[in-house]
Design a protein around this motif. Structure first.
Motif, PDB file in Angstrom:
ATOM      1  N   PHE A  77      -1.127  16.565  -3.841  1.00 18.28           N
ATOM      2  CA  PHE A  77      -1.976  15.577  -3.176  1.00 18.28           C
ATOM      3  C   PHE A  77      -1.665  14.151  -3.628  1.00 18.28           C
ATOM      4  N   LEU A  78      -1.716  13.925  -4.935  1.00 14.94           N
ATOM      5  CA  LEU A  78      -1.591  12.562  -5.444  1.00 14.94           C
ATOM      6  C   LEU A  78      -0.199  11.983  -5.199  1.00 14.94           C
ATOM      7  N   PHE A  79       0.832  12.782  -5.411  1.00 13.38           N
ATOM      8  CA  PHE A  79       2.197  12.261  -5.257  1.00 13.38           C
ATOM      9  C   PHE A  79       2.508  11.856  -3.810  1.00 13.38           C
ATOM     10  N   PRO A  80       2.373  12.765  -2.817  1.00 16.69           N
ATOM     11  CA  PRO A  80       2.761  12.370  -1.458  1.00 16.69           C
ATOM     12  C   PRO A  80       1.820  11.341  -0.828  1.00 16.69           C
ATOM     13  N   LYS A  81       0.539  11.374  -1.171  1.00 17.90           N
ATOM     14  CA  LYS A  81      -0.437  10.518  -0.494  1.00 17.90           C
ATOM     15  C   LYS A  81      -0.505   9.122  -1.101  1.00 17.90           C
ATOM     16  N   TYR A  82      -0.254   9.003  -2.392  1.00 15.14           N
ATOM     17  CA  TYR A  82      -0.421   7.704  -3.033  1.00 15.14           C
ATOM     18  C   TYR A  82       0.827   7.226  -3.775  1.00 15.14           C
ATOM     19  N   LEU A  83       1.328   8.034  -4.717  1.00 14.27           N
ATOM     20  CA  LEU A  83       2.446   7.558  -5.528  1.00 14.27           C
ATOM     21  C   LEU A  83       3.695   7.333  -4.683  1.00 14.27           C
ATOM     22  N   GLN A  84       3.991   8.256  -3.765  1.00 14.96           N
ATOM     23  CA  GLN A  84       5.173   8.107  -2.920  1.00 14.96           C
ATOM     24  C   GLN A  84       5.034   6.926  -1.957  1.00 14.96           C
ATOM     25  N   GLN A  85       3.793   6.552  -1.667  1.00 15.84           N
ATOM     26  CA  GLN A  85       3.535   5.391  -0.818  1.00 15.84           C
ATOM     27  C   GLN A  85       3.429   4.102  -1.637  1.00 15.84           C
ATOM     28  N   LYS A  87       1.394   3.315  -4.012  1.00 11.98           N
ATOM     29  CA  LYS A  87       0.029   2.899  -4.339  1.00 11.98           C
ATOM     30  C   LYS A  87      -0.229   3.281  -5.795  1.00 11.98           C
ATOM     31  N   ILE A  88       0.342   2.501  -6.700  1.00 12.36           N
ATOM     32  CA  ILE A  88       0.357   2.848  -8.116  1.00 12.36           C
ATOM     33  C   ILE A  88      -1.055   2.807  -8.712  1.00 12.36           C
ATOM     34  N   LYS A  89      -1.805   1.731  -8.443  1.00 18.32           N
ATOM     35  CA  LYS A  89      -3.140   1.592  -9.029  1.00 18.32           C
ATOM     36  C   LYS A  89      -4.066   2.718  -8.597  1.00 18.32           C
ATOM     37  N   ARG A  90      -4.042   3.036  -7.318  1.00 14.16           N
ATOM     38  CA  ARG A  90      -4.875   4.141  -6.836  1.00 14.16           C
ATOM     39  C   ARG A  90      -4.453   5.456  -7.467  1.00 14.16           C
ATOM     40  N   SER A  91      -3.151   5.632  -7.648  1.00 15.71           N
ATOM     41  CA  SER A  91      -2.668   6.869  -8.261  1.00 15.71           C
ATOM     42  C   SER A  91      -3.227   7.027  -9.669  1.00 15.71           C
TER      43      SER A  91
END
Length: 356
Positions: A77-85, A87-91
């Motif tokens: 969830f976290l990698f494809p939805k936020y980190l890969q996009q 979105k470091i702070k949200r991750s």
């Protein structure tokens, strides 16, 4: 067969990463639990074997549940939805929150199962222990991100290698297709005749042919080109094809929209247009070929139609097959294009949309 083997190898590598990590983690958790159990045993002489077994199971539950849950939530969830996009702070925020939530939940369940105490000292100890489990859970989640990132990086390398190989095959195929001896022979002969009638017009068409050959030999080596270059090539190619017929309404070509800063893979549209000319058997009818390029903010759309006589044979050519064209589009624009081909009522139609 090669695709199946490649998929099997990919799944095997992923499985080995996961299995290797969890085997190491399990033995580490088991080792630390045994040390902790030994410390409790020698510090509490009246502790029974049953209570020790309960404590051991509780420790294993606290070691595995938050860690496994964090690992796969981060991984899937976290990698494809936020980190890969990017979105470091949200991750980071979501990662810390997930790890703490799972850890406090696990410690709460374990406390209820073993009899919760309302003593302030026990509550403080539970809080400290929950924070410790949160750190462990977060680190396991980070390992999930690292493993997922490595697998994604590996997949991108394999994709680039496949794309590079396919582009090399395309370059050879395009040279055979574009520098078709029949096309060159007929075009040069037509220009030669035109030079005798109208030297200026003949020279103009000769320059178009030179530009086309230059484009094929040099401009197609980059991954992307300005959209205007592709459109300019198409216009020149159509102009050279129209020399072969006196029918002014042979081709209907239009561009809807303005090609500003859009880019496109070289030869993304051209093979479909070339095939239309090669398979159109009657050059005397109006709008035998209709080509439309629609430029929008988020996509480019090509429509190419050509009429043909199904009972009339077409000369063999070095044109690109649909399978090779579709494979290249899948590599260039995965999940970012749609291609529909219709062949009915003596009308061949291609609809291609590419999303930015």
């Amino acid at each position: 067969m090669s695709l199946d083997w490649s998929s099997f190898m990919k799944k095997s590598i992923v499985f080995l990463f996961h299995a290797g990590f969890w085997v190491c983690y399990f033995f580490l958790a088991l080792f630390l639990s045994m040390i902790f159990m030994a410390m409790i045993y020698y510090s509490q002489e009246e502790e029974t074997d049953g209570a020790m077994g309960s404590i051991f199971l509780t420790l294993q539950f606290l070691a595995l549940f938050p860690s496994v849950s964090s690992f796969y939530i981060f991984y899937r969830f976290l990698f494809p939805k936020y980190l890969q996009q990017e979105k470091i702070k949200r991750s980071i925020i979501y990662g810390v929150g997930i790890a703490m939530l799972l850890s406090f939940f696990a410690v709460g369940i374990a406390s209820l199962a073993n009899g919760m105490s309302s003593d302030a000292t026990d509550l403080a100890a539970s809080l400290v222990f929950s924070l410790f489990i949160s750190v462990v859970s977060f680190l396991c989640g980070m390992m999930g991100l690292v493993i997922r990132g490595f697998i994604t990086w590996y997949e991108e390398i394999k994709l680039k290698q496949a794309l590079q190989q396919k582009n090399q095959e395309m370059e050879l195929a395009l040279l055979k297709a574009q520098l078709d001896p029949h096309f060159l022979f007929n075009t040069i002969n037509n220009i030669d005749v035109l030079l005798l009638k109208d030297a200026e017009a003949g020279s103009n068409y000769l320059n178009k042919l030179s530009d086309i050959m230059r484009f094929i030999l040099f401009e197609t080596k980059t991954e992307e080109i300005p959209l205007i270059q592709e459109i300019t090539y198409i216009e020149k190619y159509i102009a050279l094809q129209k020399i072969r017929t006196a029918n002014e309404q042979y081709v209907d070509f239009e561009v809807i929209g303005i090609p500003d800063n859009q880019t496109i893979a070289p030869m993304a549209f051209i093979p479909f247009i070339e095939n239309a000319f090669k398979h159109t058997t009657n050059k005397k009818i109006e709008n035998a070929i209709k080509i439309s390029i629609q430029i929008e903010d988020a996509s480019i759309h090509l429509t190419c139609e050509n009429k043909f006589d199904q009972y009339r044979k077409v000369e063999n050519s070095n044109g690109l097959g649909n399978q090779l064209i579709e494979k290249r589009l899948q590599l260039l624009y995965p999940n970012r294009h749609t291609l529909q081909i219709e062949n009915q009522n003596e009308m061949y139609r291609v609809d291609l949309s590419i999303q930015y």
